[in-house]
Design an enzyme around this catalytic site. Structure first.
Site: not given
Ligand SMILES: NC(=O)c1ccc[n+]([C@@H]2O[C@H](COP(=O)([O-])OP(=O)(O)OC[C@H]3O[C@@H](n4cnc5c(N)ncnc54)[C@H](OP(=O)(O)O)[C@@H]3O)[C@@H](O)[C@H]2O)c1
Length: 437
Positions: A105, A132, A187, A190, A205
């Site tokens: 977002k 969103v 959890g 963050e 959003k």
């Molecule tokens: N978590 C939720 O519930 C949720 C809900 C809605 C939307 N989102 C959105 O979804 C997206 C991902 O969220 P997430 O919670 O999955 O994040 P996350 O757990 O921090 O995962 C990020 C992933 O991206 C990889 N990464 C980061 N920078 C990188 C780079 N420069 N090159 C290659 N890989 C890279 C990381 O690698 P490593 O694992 O090796 O560090 C990790 O695997 C975000 O935009 C977030 O706003 C998340």
């Protein structure tokens, strides 16, 4: 139909969920789509990390661009988060004529005005259902389900962490810091909760929702944003006394003068549906011309709900590819966005809850109400809590009738500058009862 090749950027919470949903629901997905969706490469930051799901190590790479550039990839699924690296990846995907699915977002709110036109002229799709309300399919609903309607205003709880913290403060009577620490331990928040509790995540959003609902592009920085960190247990107790609960709302109204867009904790009637949205759940309440009021509710984050939304986007883009319409459908629900100003909060008309901490002296309450009256702030209710010990400040809560925010701010500045009146310590906007009719 040939298999749909996906390049996954990121294997964190959501990325791992995508692998799991694709594996667990493979049969249903194939039955719906007529082919398989296959992840052909995955970009991560570290190759050595323990992962939440088992993946073939041969799929992993730290080279994001090599994933995007592969010929056997139709869709780039951006789940790395953040702005700069994600933006470069999405632009490269568009250049390489790869469709994009993202949950990001922040990226779309800050750079959508560049990315969507680039995708449109490049003839590729960008889908973003998970950006969103996580797993709640609000984007598809607004873009398609309500495509024939005119949306006038909407109210949302779109940040699960903030909703969890406020719901818990209301239930336990604990203060903000204690509840946030507990949310982090469990959890629900963050390690760095700043984006969530400051209201900035909700503003991202909100900008996307305004684009979808009103066909209007707004600058995120123009949205009025207040976080939840100033709320105190006393505010929740008084809210209950006036039949309200405090919720972290995003609010938008399409008015003839411009777009009202704001993010702040709001006192809402306890009998409104949004008051019953518990814990970390999300909801969006929409008023539209033909349908009337409608509400969409569910899990706004988390590995599996968010991954479900991402995989549904992969399926939809795959269907578009199959039908030969990928890259030709409106990505933002309107064909072209109109730029309209975001209204200054100083012009807002609202009811207000004001909590003061005043010296326990005769005449103080009278002076307070006189200053409010001088600025045209009419009082609906005053509640005074006497201190437990003499000499301690008295808590005075004033509930106003509808007033103009700019007038209220002037009144509060006067009160703050008046000797012996104590400080105006809390201001919370109260939802107009007409909003939930
Ligand atoms: N978590 C939720 O519930 C949720 C809900 C809605 C939307 N989102 C959105 O979804 C997206 C991902 O969220 P997430 O919670 O999955 O994040 P996350 O757990 O921090 O995962 C990020 C992933 O991206 C990889 N990464 C980061 N920078 C990188 C780079 N420069 N090159 C290659 N890989 C890279 C990381 O690698 P490593 O694992 O090796 O560090 C990790 O695997 C975000 O935009 C977030 O706003 C998340």
């Amino acid at each position: 139909m040939k298999e749909i090749g996906v390049g996954l950027l990121g294997l964190g919470n959501v990325g791992a969920g995508v692998i799991k949903v694709l594996a667990d629901n493979a049969a249903a997905i194939e039955a719906r789509l007529g082919t398989q969706v296959r992840v052909r490469a995955i970009a991560v930051r570290s190759l050595d990390k323990d992962r939440l799901v088992d993946v073939d190590p041969a799929l992993l790479t730290t080279d994001v661009d090599s994933v995007i550039d592969r010929d056997d990839i139709d869709i780039v699924c951006e789940l790395i988060g953040g702005i700069d690296r994600a933006k470069a990846a999405v632009l490269r995907a568009i250049e390489r004529r790869k469709h994009v699915v993202t949950a990001n977002k922040a990226l779309l709110a800050e750079h959508g005005e560049e990315l969507f036109p680039a995708a449109e002229s490049g003839g590729v799709d960008i889908y973003y259902e998970a950006a969103v309300c996580g797993g709640v399919p609000v984007i598809r609903t607004l873009r398609e389900g309500l495509a024939s309607d005119r949306i006038d205003d909407f109210y949302g709880i779109v940040n699960g962490t903030s909703n969890f913290v406020l719901s818990t403060m209301a239930k336990t009577g604990l203060d903000f810091d204690e509840v946030l620490a507990d949310a982090q331990a469990r959890g629900y928040a963050e390690a760095d909760p700043a984006l969530d509790v400051s209201g900035k995540d909700a503003a991202h959003k909100l900008a996307i929702l305004i684009m979808l609902c009103f066909g209007t592009g707004v600058d995120v920085d123009e949205i009025y944003v207040e976080g939840i960190d100033r709320l105190a247990p006393a505010d929740f107790r008084f809210a209950e006394r006036i039949g309200s609960v405090i919720k972290p709302l995003v609010i938008a109204r399409n008015t003839p003068d411009g777009i009202e867009a704001r993010v702040h904790p709001t006192m809402i009637p306890a009998n409104w549906m949004l008051a019953d949205v518990p814990g970390a759940k999300n909801a969006l309440y929409v008023h539209s011309y033909a349908l009337g009021a409608s509400m969409y509710y569910g899990a706004g984050a988390g590995m599996m709900p968010t991954a479900m939304a991402v995989v549904s986007d992969l399926i939809e883009v795959a269907r578009n590819v199959r039908a030969g319409v990928a890259g030709s459908l409106p990505l933002r629900s309107y064909r072209a966005l109109v730029h309209r100003p975001v209204l200054d909060i100083a012009g807002l008309r609202s009811r207000y809850y004001l909590r003061f901490s005043v010296p326990d002296r005769p005449g103080v309450l009278g002076r307070l109400t006189t200053i409010l009256g001088k600025h045209g702030i009419s009082i609906a209710q005053v509640v005074q809590d006497m201190p437990e010990k003499d000499g301690r400040p008295v808590v005075v809560v004033v509930v106003t009738h509808e007033a103009v925010e700019g007038d209220l701010r002037e009144a509060l500045a006067d009160i703050g500058a008046s000797a012996g009146l104590g400080e105006p310590v809390q201001v919370i906007r109260i939802m107009p009862s007409a909003a939930h009719a």
